[in-house]
Scaffold this motif. Structure first.
Motif, PDB file in Angstrom:
ATOM      1  N   GLY A 388      -7.358   3.373  -1.406  1.00 16.28           N
ATOM      2  CA  GLY A 388      -6.611   2.170  -1.043  1.00 16.28           C
ATOM      3  C   GLY A 388      -6.789   1.069  -2.055  1.00 16.28           C
ATOM      4  N   GLY A 389      -8.025   0.898  -2.544  1.00 15.59           N
ATOM      5  CA  GLY A 389      -8.276  -0.132  -3.537  1.00 15.59           C
ATOM      6  C   GLY A 389      -7.581   0.168  -4.852  1.00 15.59           C
ATOM      7  N   ARG A 390      -7.533   1.447  -5.252  1.00 11.99           N
ATOM      8  CA  ARG A 390      -6.879   1.821  -6.511  1.00 11.99           C
ATOM      9  C   ARG A 390      -5.379   1.589  -6.432  1.00 11.99           C
ATOM     10  NH1 ARG A 390      -5.155   1.866 -10.620  1.00 11.99           N
ATOM     11  NH2 ARG A 390      -5.302   3.356 -12.358  1.00 11.99           N
ATOM     12  N   VAL A 391      -4.781   1.913  -5.293  1.00  9.65           N
ATOM     13  CA  VAL A 391      -3.342   1.678  -5.116  1.00  9.65           C
ATOM     14  C   VAL A 391      -3.048   0.183  -5.155  1.00  9.65           C
ATOM     15  CG1 VAL A 391      -1.422   1.880  -3.494  1.00  9.65           C
ATOM     16  CG2 VAL A 391      -2.971   3.819  -3.850  1.00  9.65           C
ATOM     17  N   THR A 392      -3.855  -0.619  -4.461  1.00  8.98           N
ATOM     18  CA  THR A 392      -3.672  -2.068  -4.471  1.00  8.98           C
ATOM     19  C   THR A 392      -3.848  -2.616  -5.884  1.00  8.98           C
ATOM     20  OG1 THR A 392      -4.539  -2.187  -2.205  1.00  8.98           O
ATOM     21  CG2 THR A 392      -4.501  -4.226  -3.468  1.00  8.98           C
ATOM     22  N   GLU A 393      -4.824  -2.103  -6.604  1.00  7.94           N
ATOM     23  CA  GLU A 393      -5.053  -2.537  -7.972  1.00  7.94           C
ATOM     24  C   GLU A 393      -3.856  -2.246  -8.856  1.00  7.94           C
ATOM     25  OE1 GLU A 393      -7.965  -1.073 -11.621  1.00  7.94           O
ATOM     26  OE2 GLU A 393      -8.643  -0.833  -9.553  1.00  7.94           O
ATOM     27  N   GLU A 394      -3.243  -1.076  -8.673  1.00  8.52           N
ATOM     28  CA  GLU A 394      -2.099  -0.697  -9.495  1.00  8.52           C
ATOM     29  C   GLU A 394      -0.864  -1.530  -9.150  1.00  8.52           C
ATOM     30  OE1 GLU A 394      -0.521   1.523 -12.635  1.00  8.52           O
ATOM     31  OE2 GLU A 394      -2.584   1.522 -11.849  1.00  8.52           O
ATOM     32  N   LEU A 395      -0.666  -1.802  -7.854  1.00  7.16           N
ATOM     33  CA  LEU A 395       0.494  -2.587  -7.436  1.00  7.16           C
ATOM     34  C   LEU A 395       0.355  -4.059  -7.821  1.00  7.16           C
ATOM     35  CD1 LEU A 395       1.206  -1.084  -3.893  1.00  7.16           C
ATOM     36  CD2 LEU A 395       2.678  -0.906  -5.905  1.00  7.16           C
ATOM     37  N   ARG A 404       6.009   2.573  -3.239  1.00  8.13           N
ATOM     38  CA  ARG A 404       5.703   3.705  -4.099  1.00  8.13           C
ATOM     39  C   ARG A 404       5.160   3.213  -5.437  1.00  8.13           C
ATOM     40  NH1 ARG A 404       8.215   8.572  -2.507  1.00  8.13           N
ATOM     41  NH2 ARG A 404       9.593   8.335  -0.703  1.00  8.13           N
ATOM     42  N   VAL A 405       4.294   4.034  -6.011  1.00  5.18           N
ATOM     43  CA  VAL A 405       3.717   3.715  -7.300  1.00  5.18           C
ATOM     44  C   VAL A 405       3.273   5.027  -7.941  1.00  5.18           C
ATOM     45  CG1 VAL A 405       1.378   3.383  -6.386  1.00  5.18           C
ATOM     46  CG2 VAL A 405       2.032   2.242  -8.508  1.00  5.18           C
ATOM     47  N   VAL A 406       3.270   5.062  -9.271  1.00 11.80           N
ATOM     48  CA  VAL A 406       2.807   6.236 -10.006  1.00 11.80           C
ATOM     49  C   VAL A 406       1.510   5.880 -10.699  1.00 11.80           C
ATOM     50  CG1 VAL A 406       3.309   7.878 -11.838  1.00 11.80           C
ATOM     51  CG2 VAL A 406       5.150   7.093 -10.337  1.00 11.80           C
ATOM     52  N   ILE A 407       0.446   6.652 -10.426  1.00  7.60           N
ATOM     53  CA  ILE A 407      -0.872   6.416 -11.018  1.00  7.60           C
ATOM     54  C   ILE A 407      -1.283   7.665 -11.779  1.00  7.60           C
ATOM     55  CG2 ILE A 407      -3.272   5.822 -10.567  1.00  7.60           C
ATOM     56  CD1 ILE A 407      -2.415   4.548  -7.969  1.00  7.60           C
ATOM     57  N   ASP A 408      -1.414   7.546 -13.089  1.00 13.42           N
ATOM     58  CA  ASP A 408      -1.821   8.669 -13.944  1.00 13.42           C
ATOM     59  C   ASP A 408      -0.947   9.900 -13.700  1.00 13.42           C
ATOM     60  OD1 ASP A 408      -3.855   7.105 -14.986  1.00 13.42           O
ATOM     61  OD2 ASP A 408      -5.348   7.834 -13.552  1.00 13.42           O
ATOM     62  N   GLY A 409       0.345   9.689 -13.569  1.00 14.60           N
ATOM     63  CA  GLY A 409       1.274  10.790 -13.393  1.00 14.60           C
ATOM     64  C   GLY A 409       1.396  11.303 -11.972  1.00 14.60           C
ATOM     65  N   SER A 424      -3.649   4.971   4.673  1.00 17.75           N
ATOM     66  CA  SER A 424      -3.391   6.327   4.163  1.00 17.75           C
ATOM     67  C   SER A 424      -2.239   6.286   3.180  1.00 17.75           C
ATOM     68  CB  SER A 424      -3.082   7.302   5.308  1.00 17.75           C
ATOM     69  OG  SER A 424      -1.868   6.939   5.955  1.00 17.75           O
ATOM     70  N   VAL A 425      -2.251   7.253   2.249  1.00 18.87           N
ATOM     71  CA  VAL A 425      -1.168   7.384   1.283  1.00 18.87           C
ATOM     72  C   VAL A 425      -0.755   8.849   1.218  1.00 18.87           C
ATOM     73  CG1 VAL A 425      -2.026   5.447  -0.095  1.00 18.87           C
ATOM     74  CG2 VAL A 425      -2.684   7.788  -0.701  1.00 18.87           C
ATOM     75  N   LEU A 426       0.454   9.078   0.723  1.00 20.28           N
ATOM     76  CA  LEU A 426       0.948  10.425   0.474  1.00 20.28           C
ATOM     77  C   LEU A 426       1.044  10.607  -1.034  1.00 20.28           C
ATOM     78  CD1 LEU A 426       3.791  10.583   3.162  1.00 20.28           C
ATOM     79  CD2 LEU A 426       1.447  11.438   3.334  1.00 20.28           C
ATOM     80  N   ALA A 427       0.367  11.639  -1.546  1.00 20.21           N
ATOM     81  CA  ALA A 427       0.307  11.860  -2.987  1.00 20.21           C
ATOM     82  C   ALA A 427       0.910  13.203  -3.335  1.00 20.21           C
ATOM     83  CB  ALA A 427      -1.137  11.801  -3.471  1.00 20.21           C
ATOM     84  N   ALA A 428       1.683  13.239  -4.433  1.00 25.46           N
ATOM     85  CA  ALA A 428       2.241  14.488  -4.961  1.00 25.46           C
ATOM     86  C   ALA A 428       1.340  14.941  -6.098  1.00 25.46           C
ATOM     87  CB  ALA A 428       3.666  14.273  -5.454  1.00 25.46           C
ATOM     88  N   PRO A 429       0.515  15.972  -5.895  1.00 27.26           N
ATOM     89  CA  PRO A 429      -0.436  16.408  -6.938  1.00 27.26           C
ATOM     90  C   PRO A 429       0.271  16.736  -8.239  1.00 27.26           C
ATOM     91  CG  PRO A 429      -0.891  17.501  -4.855  1.00 27.26           C
ATOM     92  CD  PRO A 429       0.424  16.795  -4.693  1.00 27.26           C
TER      93      PRO A 429
END
Length: 441
Positions: A388-395, A404-409, A424-429
């Protein structure tokens, strides 16, 4: 003559192999294995155990091996040159057409190459491999001949060790003996090798690795965040607190005055129940409150366990650098870090990652970044500790559900937000994960 010469050479090679095997076995054998053998009455183990327990005796034992290796190698070379090379000289003169000194030099060179090859293979590589693969058996097999050798070489060992210590003092180097000491990183490698060799199950390997990491895992990685803490205000009425506690799984609660940053103690619900049965509505929270253990968020997990044991606390308040409350960590949180989920029937289970049918992965917002790689195929790094913190940091702002956001592909969709924090988040590996359970270690 040639047969007796080769017999002496074989004996010298065997002696060198003995000393090499004894040296590698002594530094790689496990003391607990030898101690177990000694307790079972093995005389060889009884003789070897004091050597392994005393670094000075082990130094002397290793020095004896090295003296033996050096002496047998020198004797082998001198003997072969004086006998085998001379015996082979006529062959080079007859078949090689060489004369005098040329035949002697060629014979010496051939003997040197052949014996060096034999010595490297039979006296170095083979005994070393056997000693490393079977250290206990090898150490026991070699202990008796090593005792004889130590008696014969005692004079050499004293003189050589004396020179070595003198040189170490001149260089200012510490005079540390041979000891079976491993760093945490080496222990981690040993554990991984044991797993790869089939001696450890994956769950056992995971628990051991996590236990090793307690020395570097800070309290902030283990704590329940401030926003999810359950606490009581000191002026609360006991009857109200008991009714509220009856609907929760908690038995110990922080007590604050005015605001949550002002933690002044902890409340054990059993103490409150007993006092309420005695005094009824006259009972107060303050009368049964216990001192609170407050630690900085950078305190490591192993230090936290020590503090809990010393203070008799089963939970600690985690404070940030400004003195504010960051969260709460309990003994169960620390045990969960090592053992996995240890929640009982009264406690809610923490959400865990989940693979969905569409190929995406549902990741809890509180999942640590070091546990993400096995699920999405990418090791996330950043200032934040959690997903959650990484997503907030990226946004760059507080996220909302559906963003939606893309982090390291890796494409990320925020699935849910609770109290302004990503739940919670949904991630596409990036790449399909392995067939294992996927749980990070």
């Amino acid at each position: 003559m040639l047969l007796s010469t080769w017999a002496v050479i074989v004996v010298l090679i065997a002696l060198t192999a003995l000393y090499v095997a004894a040296e590698f076995a002594a530094v790689s054998v496990r003391r607990d294995k030898i101690r177990q053998k000694a307790e079972q009455g093995d005389v060889r183990a009884v003789r070897l155990l004091p050597v392994l327990d005393d670094s000075r005796l082990l130094d002397r034992y290793i020095a004896g091996c090295q003296v033996g290796i050096t002496l047998t190698s020198l004797i082998l070379g001198a003997f072969a040159q004086a006998t085998l090379a001379v015996e082979l000289r006529p062959l080079f003169e007859r078949w090689g057409g060489l004369q005098g000194a040329a035949a002697q030099s060629t014979s010496t060179a051939v003997v040197l190459v052949v014996l060096t090859t034999l010595q490297m293979v039979l006296s170095e590589l083979v005994p070393k491999s056997l000693a490393l693969q079977m250290p206990t058996q090898t150490a026991l097999w070699t202990v008796r001949p090593m005792r004889w050798s130590l008696f014969l070489f005692s004079g050499f060992i004293k003189v050589l060790n004396g020179f070595a210590l003198l040189i170490l003092r001149m260089l200012g180097a510490p005079q540390a003996g041979h000891r079976h000491i491993h760093s945490p990183q080496e222990i981690d490698l040993l554990i991984a090798e044991s797993r790869d060799g089939g001696l450890l199950e994956p769950d056992e390997h995971r628990r051991l690795r996590r236990a090793l990491q307690l020395g570097v895992r800070p309290a902030r990685h283990l704590m329940v965040p401030r926003g999810q803490m359950a606490a009581v205000e000191i002026e609360s009425r006991p009857a109200e607190v008991l009714r509220w506690v009856a609907d929760t799984p908690f038995t110990r609660l922080p007590v604050y005055r005015g605001e949550i940053d002002n933690i002044i103690g902890t409340l054990h619900t059993k103490d409150l129940v007993l006092r309420y049965l005695e005094d009824g509505d006259r009972a107060t929270i303050e009368s049964v409150m216990r001192p609170a253990l407050i630690v900085h968020e950078s305190v490591t997990a192993d230090r936290l366990l020590s503090l809990m044991r010393e203070r008799g606390n089963r939970q600690a308040i985690v404070a940030d650098e400004f003195g504010g409350v960051s969260g709460l960590v309990t003994l169960t949180d620390v045990l969960t870090e090592v053992m996995g989920d240890v929640a009982d029937e009264f406690q809610l289970r923490e959400p865990t990652p989940e693979r969905l049918q569409d190929g995406r992965v549902r990741l809890p917002g509180g999942l640590r970044l070091d546990e993400v790689e096995s699920w999405i195929g990418v090791l996330w790094k950043g200032e934040a500790d959690t997903v959650g913190g990484r997503v907030t940091e990226e946004l760059g702002h507080l996220p909302a559900a559906g963003e939606r956001v893309v982090i390291d592909g890796v494409e990320i969709e925020v699935e849910s937000v609770v109290n302004r924090a990503v739940a919670s988040v949904l991630a596409a590996p990036r790449a399909p994960a392995g067939a294992g359970s996927g749980e990070g270690v």
